[in-house]
Design a protein around this motif. Structure first.
Motif, PDB file in Angstrom:
ATOM      1  N   GLU A  90       0.848  -1.201   0.000  1.00  0.00           N
ATOM      2  CA  GLU A  90       0.000   0.000   0.000  1.00  0.00           C
ATOM      3  C   GLU A  90       0.878   1.242   0.000  1.00  0.00           C
ATOM      4  O   GLU A  90       1.818   1.335   0.775  1.00  0.00           O
ATOM      5  CB  GLU A  90      -0.958  -0.001   1.193  1.00  0.00           C
ATOM      6  N   ASP A 141      -4.649  -4.468  -7.806  1.00  0.00           N
ATOM      7  CA  ASP A 141      -5.800  -3.632  -7.445  1.00  0.00           C
ATOM      8  C   ASP A 141      -5.348  -2.240  -7.027  1.00  0.00           C
ATOM      9  O   ASP A 141      -6.004  -1.560  -6.246  1.00  0.00           O
ATOM     10  CB  ASP A 141      -6.580  -4.297  -6.309  1.00  0.00           C
ATOM     11  N   TRP A 143      -3.060   1.481  -8.537  1.00  0.00           N
ATOM     12  CA  TRP A 143      -3.269   2.454  -9.615  1.00  0.00           C
ATOM     13  C   TRP A 143      -3.312   1.703 -10.939  1.00  0.00           C
ATOM     14  O   TRP A 143      -2.420   0.885 -11.243  1.00  0.00           O
ATOM     15  CB  TRP A 143      -2.145   3.485  -9.646  1.00  0.00           C
ATOM     16  N   LYS A 144      -4.323   1.975 -11.728  1.00  0.00           N
ATOM     17  CA  LYS A 144      -4.567   1.169 -12.929  1.00  0.00           C
ATOM     18  C   LYS A 144      -3.477   1.358 -13.981  1.00  0.00           C
ATOM     19  O   LYS A 144      -3.181   0.444 -14.732  1.00  0.00           O
ATOM     20  CB  LYS A 144      -5.956   1.479 -13.510  1.00  0.00           C
ATOM     21  N   ASP A 169      -8.122  -6.513 -10.885  1.00  0.00           N
ATOM     22  CA  ASP A 169      -9.425  -5.900 -10.641  1.00  0.00           C
ATOM     23  C   ASP A 169      -9.620  -4.703 -11.573  1.00  0.00           C
ATOM     24  O   ASP A 169      -8.653  -4.145 -12.090  1.00  0.00           O
ATOM     25  CB  ASP A 169      -9.526  -5.420  -9.179  1.00  0.00           C
ATOM     26  N   ASN A 170     -10.857  -4.309 -11.811  1.00  0.00           N
ATOM     27  CA  ASN A 170     -11.197  -3.046 -12.492  1.00  0.00           C
ATOM     28  C   ASN A 170     -10.746  -2.935 -13.937  1.00  0.00           C
ATOM     29  O   ASN A 170     -10.451  -1.830 -14.412  1.00  0.00           O
ATOM     30  CB  ASN A 170     -10.611  -1.851 -11.716  1.00  0.00           C
ATOM     31  N   GLU A 199     -18.048  -2.889  -7.651  1.00  0.00           N
ATOM     32  CA  GLU A 199     -18.461  -3.151  -6.269  1.00  0.00           C
ATOM     33  C   GLU A 199     -19.663  -2.300  -5.850  1.00  0.00           C
ATOM     34  O   GLU A 199     -19.706  -1.107  -6.085  1.00  0.00           O
ATOM     35  CB  GLU A 199     -17.283  -2.913  -5.295  1.00  0.00           C
TER      36      GLU A 199
HETATM   37  O1  LIG Z   1      -8.287   3.454  -7.888  1.00  0.00           O
HETATM   38  C1  LIG Z   1      -8.618   2.366  -7.442  1.00  0.00           C
HETATM   39  N1  LIG Z   1      -7.784   1.613  -6.727  1.00  0.00           N
HETATM   40  C2  LIG Z   1      -6.417   2.124  -6.423  1.00  0.00           C
HETATM   41  C3  LIG Z   1      -6.454   3.030  -5.169  1.00  0.00           C
HETATM   42  C4  LIG Z   1      -5.135   3.694  -4.873  1.00  0.00           C
HETATM   43  C5  LIG Z   1      -3.977   2.712  -4.858  1.00  0.00           C
HETATM   44  C6  LIG Z   1      -2.777   3.302  -4.139  1.00  0.00           C
HETATM   45  N2  LIG Z   1      -1.681   2.329  -4.241  1.00  0.00           N
HETATM   46  C7  LIG Z   1      -1.555   1.196  -3.533  1.00  0.00           C
HETATM   47  C8  LIG Z   1      -0.381   0.587  -3.951  1.00  0.00           C
HETATM   48  N3  LIG Z   1       0.193   1.373  -4.893  1.00  0.00           N
HETATM   49  C9  LIG Z   1      -0.595   2.442  -5.066  1.00  0.00           C
HETATM   50  C10 LIG Z   1     -10.016   1.876  -7.652  1.00  0.00           C
HETATM   51  C11 LIG Z   1     -10.991   2.790  -8.064  1.00  0.00           C
HETATM   52  C12 LIG Z   1     -12.330   2.383  -8.236  1.00  0.00           C
HETATM   53  C13 LIG Z   1     -13.363   3.350  -8.683  1.00  0.00           C
HETATM   54  C14 LIG Z   1     -14.371   2.962  -9.563  1.00  0.00           C
HETATM   55  C15 LIG Z   1     -15.355   3.872  -9.975  1.00  0.00           C
HETATM   56  C16 LIG Z   1     -15.318   5.180  -9.506  1.00  0.00           C
HETATM   57  F1  LIG Z   1     -16.279   6.054  -9.882  1.00  0.00           F
HETATM   58  C17 LIG Z   1     -14.310   5.586  -8.633  1.00  0.00           C
HETATM   59  C18 LIG Z   1     -13.336   4.675  -8.216  1.00  0.00           C
HETATM   60  C19 LIG Z   1     -12.702   1.044  -7.990  1.00  0.00           C
HETATM   61  C20 LIG Z   1     -11.720   0.136  -7.576  1.00  0.00           C
HETATM   62  O2  LIG Z   1     -12.064  -1.169  -7.327  1.00  0.00           O
HETATM   63  C21 LIG Z   1     -10.391   0.531  -7.418  1.00  0.00           C
HETATM   64  O3  LIG Z   1      -9.484  -0.420  -7.034  1.00  0.00           O
END
Ligand SMILES: O=C(NCCCCCn1ccnc1)c1cc(-c2ccc(F)cc2)cc(O)c1O
Ligand SMILES: [Mg+2]
Length: 214
Positions: A90, A141, A143-144, A169-170, A199
């Motif tokens: 994280e 899961d 940053w995309k 995911d996503n 989700e």
């Molecule tokens: O951005 C997402 N996840 C990364 C979060 C930050 C990761 C930080 N990190 C950790 C390690 N290295 C970096 C995410 C977003 C959405 C979503 C979908 C629709 C919407 F309208 C808004 C948001 C749905 C998810 O299921 C997601 O996973």
């Protein structure tokens, strides 16, 4: 100042779940996020797909990129065989702080190593710092736009073996188009899309399962 969404989620777990009972932690988060306040956990629908892929792979060493509040960390760790390990990465310290408490509330802290920092820096250190030879399972899961560079990094660091399963995911929402192109066009992966929904919503989303062929 007020509480954050992750802190309110933690409160809901402490109020509604039973300490040491991972399923009750999962149910408490799903209830809260469906009825009170949406949050970006993999959720119950895609969670069932995650469970089934995990049960099939039965990994000895698993990696999760993107802990958030630890919901999928708990889903994964509760299904690991005795002696198996999950490393979860994280970037956001506030997320990591809540995740530590939710993982501990579920009683799964002995199976999980939560590492804070940028995945791009941590992946090359996995072997030396955590004694990892390779991962049997990787859940993407975070940053995309990091899915492709981090997958390439895992390959280059020799952390994938023949048969390693990547589950992302996503891939539809928010979307990871470059990742889909990468794994679907590469001769080194056998990919399959599991259609589901974002989700706690009716919006389409899904998981991409990619088996590394070596
Ligand atoms: O951005 C997402 N996840 C990364 C979060 C930050 C990761 C930080 N990190 C950790 C390690 N290295 C970096 C995410 C977003 C959405 C979503 C979908 C629709 C919407 F309208 C808004 C948001 C749905 C998810 O299921 C997601 O996973
Ligand atoms: Mg996600």
């Amino acid at each position: 100042t007020g509480s954050s969404r992750p802190q309110r989620m933690l409160k809901a777990v402490q109020k509604n779940a039973t300490k040491g009972d991972p399923q009750s932690v999962i149910s408490a988060i799903d209830y809260y996020c469906r009825h009170k306040e949406w949050a970006m956990n993999v959720g119950d629908d895609k969670g069932l797909i995650l469970d089934s892929v995990l049960t099939e792979v039965n990994p000895s060493t698993a990696l999760e990129l993107g802990t958030y509040c630890g919901y999928s960390t708990v889903r994964i760790a509760r299904l690991l065989s005795p002696g198996s390990k999950l490393i979860t990465v994280e970037f956001n310290p506030a997320f990591a702080e809540v995740a530590h408490q939710i993982i501990a509330y579920a009683g799964l802290q002995d199976k999980v190593t939560l590492v804070e920092g940028p995945s791009g820096d941590l992946i090359p250190k996995m072997k030396e710092q955590f004694g990892i030879k390779y991962f049997d399972f990787v859940f993407l899961d975070h940053w995309k736009d990091r899915y492709v560079p981090d997958t390439k990094l895992l390959e280059d660091c020799g952390l994938l073996k023949k048969g390693t399963v990547l589950l992302a995911d996503n891939v539809i929402c928010p979307g990871a188009p470059e990742y889909l192109k990468y794994v679907r066009n590469s001769p080194r992966y056998e990919s399959r899309y599991y259609k589901s929904n974002l989700e706690y919503t009716k919006v389409e989303d899904g998981l991409e399962k990619s088996v590394f062929l070596g």
